[in-house]
Design an enzyme around this catalytic site. Structure first.
Site, PDB file in Angstrom:
ATOM      1  N   LYS A 114       9.205  -1.327   2.795  1.00  0.00           N
ATOM      2  CA  LYS A 114       7.910  -1.817   3.301  1.00  0.00           C
ATOM      3  C   LYS A 114       7.960  -1.659   4.812  1.00  0.00           C
ATOM      4  O   LYS A 114       8.938  -2.094   5.441  1.00  0.00           O
ATOM      5  CB  LYS A 114       7.722  -3.283   2.896  1.00  0.00           C
ATOM      6  CG  LYS A 114       6.318  -3.825   3.127  1.00  0.00           C
ATOM      7  CD  LYS A 114       6.128  -5.161   2.418  1.00  0.00           C
ATOM      8  CE  LYS A 114       4.702  -5.662   2.547  1.00  0.00           C
ATOM      9  NZ  LYS A 114       4.489  -6.912   1.796  1.00  0.00           N
ATOM     10  N   ASP A 258      -2.127  -4.336  -8.548  1.00  0.00           N
ATOM     11  CA  ASP A 258      -1.097  -3.494  -7.912  1.00  0.00           C
ATOM     12  C   ASP A 258       0.064  -4.341  -7.408  1.00  0.00           C
ATOM     13  O   ASP A 258       1.067  -3.799  -6.942  1.00  0.00           O
ATOM     14  CB  ASP A 258      -1.696  -2.673  -6.760  1.00  0.00           C
ATOM     15  CG  ASP A 258      -2.345  -3.554  -5.704  1.00  0.00           C
ATOM     16  OD1 ASP A 258      -3.160  -4.423  -6.071  1.00  0.00           O
ATOM     17  OD2 ASP A 258      -2.029  -3.395  -4.511  1.00  0.00           O
TER      18      ASP A 258
HETATM   19  P1  AMP Z   1      -1.155  -5.503  -0.406  1.00  0.00           P
HETATM   20  O1  AMP Z   1      -2.421  -6.269  -0.622  1.00  0.00           O
HETATM   21  O2  AMP Z   1      -0.318  -5.987   0.732  1.00  0.00           O
HETATM   22  O3  AMP Z   1      -0.374  -5.365  -1.649  1.00  0.00           O
HETATM   23  O4  AMP Z   1      -1.596  -4.039   0.050  1.00  0.00           O
HETATM   24  C1  AMP Z   1      -2.573  -3.307  -0.628  1.00  0.00           C
HETATM   25  C2  AMP Z   1      -2.523  -1.849  -0.246  1.00  0.00           C
HETATM   26  O5  AMP Z   1      -2.687  -1.671   1.151  1.00  0.00           O
HETATM   27  C3  AMP Z   1      -1.238  -1.152  -0.609  1.00  0.00           C
HETATM   28  O6  AMP Z   1      -1.584   0.132  -1.063  1.00  0.00           O
HETATM   29  C4  AMP Z   1      -0.487  -1.107   0.699  1.00  0.00           C
HETATM   30  O7  AMP Z   1       0.428  -0.043   0.734  1.00  0.00           O
HETATM   31  C5  AMP Z   1      -1.618  -0.911   1.692  1.00  0.00           C
HETATM   32  N1  AMP Z   1      -1.316  -1.404   3.046  1.00  0.00           N
HETATM   33  C6  AMP Z   1      -1.221  -2.701   3.434  1.00  0.00           C
HETATM   34  N2  AMP Z   1      -0.937  -2.782   4.750  1.00  0.00           N
HETATM   35  C7  AMP Z   1      -0.831  -1.515   5.219  1.00  0.00           C
HETATM   36  C8  AMP Z   1      -0.548  -0.929   6.500  1.00  0.00           C
HETATM   37  N3  AMP Z   1      -0.306  -1.677   7.585  1.00  0.00           N
HETATM   38  N4  AMP Z   1      -0.530   0.422   6.583  1.00  0.00           N
HETATM   39  C9  AMP Z   1      -0.759   1.186   5.511  1.00  0.00           C
HETATM   40  N5  AMP Z   1      -1.039   0.706   4.283  1.00  0.00           N
HETATM   41  C10 AMP Z   1      -1.079  -0.632   4.137  1.00  0.00           C
HETATM   42 MG    MG Z   2       1.082  -4.688  -2.607  1.00  0.00          MG
END
Ligand code: AMP
Ligand code: MG
Length: 480
Positions: A114, A258
């Site tokens: 991450k 997800d």
């Molecule tokens: P999460 O809600 O944290 O599970 O994230 C949802 C989606 O957003 C996933 O596909 C993550 O990989 C993407 N994501 C979250 N933060 C970032 C970031 N800073 N840069 C790129 N992708 C992100």
């Molecule tokens: Mg996630």
């Protein structure tokens, strides 16, 4: 030194064929300062022999581990976020780095990252993780494991010397890259993606992979029956995790499809909180304005997500067998919550009805009195065996209340499960091991204001002592 003899690389993901992931390059960072290295888990997977330079080469520069994946893989998935389908997801800031066997129980583990750089799924994001986010991941995973929740483990965190801009915290803020150990990275959303594309061949391949590597007991002669058996086992694991969160008082915050792993292992700790008091409406994420993923809604959210998984694999099987499989959730949840509750309270089970009586009485009391939840479990560990201690403690006034008589009546016949633990200094101490938001913020403030990592180290040591006392030390558990 290279990995030890216990290191068993076993990269399996590529055998799925193409269409499941994209080869990506890791980000290059201005600096690497090691902030966290879990020696217990490093030893379990044979990586404890790596020297500092090797650890940095693999877990900050992401040079491949010997005999493992040649390139990082950003995994493809979709997902329902707060109930709405999003086909633009995927590993946006992480990748699958390696796969290997647990040296103790032999299970297949994924090493995923991450904050390792933007991928084709970054959707404009920077691909980075804040250092505070990394610290919060370490803390959540550590206390969840100590409280018996099936969780990913945070193997490594390097601070990476960048300055990140975030709308929701003082910016610029420090950056890090994290490596976690997970039993699988197949999310419910992985299946949803291939269903969305009506790609039955890849859906079938995913089922096959999941059964081969994670759920061999689901294997049947034909795919339709195997798929239904898989969904049943997934439902049972998801129920156990939802139950474990409930008893641990954990609010994940973002239970999108997800963020749910097929194996039920809990992961992706963003805006999480632990409950200060028993409150079904308690919400963790500041952006969750409607309480969509409030504490008391978590079990239903998980069940709803299982419905989306079942929908995704429906083309491989039939509706009636899938409905039957999903029907396993509720009894599994109930049994697991009862078991976990008695375990947290340190009571030996006496049979389902008597155990339900204790649990129901306790929850009715906790909902009505709103006392410090962790203190309740601490004060009454082992039930009546702790009475003198509890009644001399700071929450004694709550226990003087008539409602509490119901609780004491309910557990009179329940013996302590491990009375010897009450002699440990932990139970002679002043306060329970908890992780409420003020403490988390204070741990972070020491780092942010003074670069003082000692409070975090002391907290992790305290959590580990709690885990060991309660039989959850990863250096000794699951030994063959
Ligand atoms: P999460 O809600 O944290 O599970 O994230 C949802 C989606 O957003 C996933 O596909 C993550 O990989 C993407 N994501 C979250 N933060 C970032 C970031 N800073 N840069 C790129 N992708 C992100
Ligand atoms: Mg996630």
């Amino acid at each position: 030194m290279p990995p030890s003899a216990r290191y068993r690389p076993d990269p399996r993901y590529l055998a799925l064929g193409d269409g499941f992931a994209d080869v990506v390059a890791p980000a290059r960072f201005p600096s690497h300062v090691l902030r966290h290295r879990d020696e217990r888990w490093a030893a379990r997977v044979g990586l404890d022999s790596l020297g500092d330079d090797e650890w940095e080469r693999h877990f900050a520069r992401f040079e491949p581990l010997p005999g493992n994946l040649p390139d990082p893989l950003a995994l493809r998935y979709h997902g329902h976020q707060f109930g709405s389908y999003n086909p633009a997801l995927g590993d946006g800031r992480g990748f699958l780095f390696a796969q290997l066997r647990d040296g103790f129980d032999g299970r297949l583990l994924d090493l995923g990252t991450k904050g390792s750089g933007a991928t084709p799924y970054a959707r404009g994001g920077d691909g980075r993780l804040t250092l505070k986010g990394g610290v919060r991941e370490i803390l959540a995973a550590e206390l969840l494991a100590a409280r018996g929740v099936d969780t990913c483990k945070i193997l490594s965190v390097f601070e990476t010397g960048e300055r990140l801009i975030r709308g929701d915290e003082p910016s610029p803020t420090r950056s890090c890259v994290l490596v976690r150990l997970s039993h699988s990275n197949l999310r419910f959303g992985t299946f949803q993606r291939h269903a969305y594309h009506r790609d039955l061949a890849r859906l079938g391949a995913l089922v096959d992979y999941a059964v081969e590597h994670h759920f061999p007991a689901a294997r049947r002669d034909d795919l339709a029956v195997t798929t239904a058996a898989l969904v049943r086992l997934v439902a049972c694991r998801a129920a156990a995790t939802a139950a474990a969160w409930t008893v641990a008082g954990f609010v994940h915050g973002v239970l999108n499809t997800d963020n749910l792993n097929l194996t039920g292992e809990s992961f992706d700790y963003g805006p999480w909180r632990f409950l200060p008091t028993y409150d079904l409406g308690f919400t963790a994420a500041y952006f969750d304005e409607t309480g969509f993923y409030a504490f008391g809604r978590q079990p239903n959210a998980v069940l709803w997500n299982l419905g989306r998984l079942a929908e995704a694999v429906l083309p491989l099987t039939t509706r009636d067998v899938l409905e039957d499989s999903l029907g396993a959730f509720e009894p599994a949840f109930h049994a697991a919550v009862r078991r976990a509750f008695l375990d947290r309270l340190g009571l030996a089970p006496r049979g389902d009805a008597a155990d339900d009586g204790v649990m129901d009485a306790c929850y009715a009391f906790l909902a009505a009195r709103r006392l410090d939840l962790d203190r309740f479990y601490f004060d009454w560990y082992g039930g009546e065996a702790s009475a003198a201690r509890a009644l001399a403690g700071p929450a004694a006034a709550h226990y003087d209340h008539p409602e509490f008589m119901e609780v004491r009546r309910a557990w009179t016949a329940h013996a302590p499960a491990a009375p010897e633990r009450l002699g440990h200094p932990y139970y002679g101490g002043a306060a329970p091991c908890s992780l409420l938001i003020d403490e988390v913020e204070a741990l972070w403030a020491a780092i942010a204001d003074r670069d003082d990592w000692a409070p975090l180290a002391a907290k992790l040591a305290a959590i580990r002592e709690f885990a060991t006392l309660h039989g959850r030390d990863p250096s000794v558990m699951d030994m063959p």
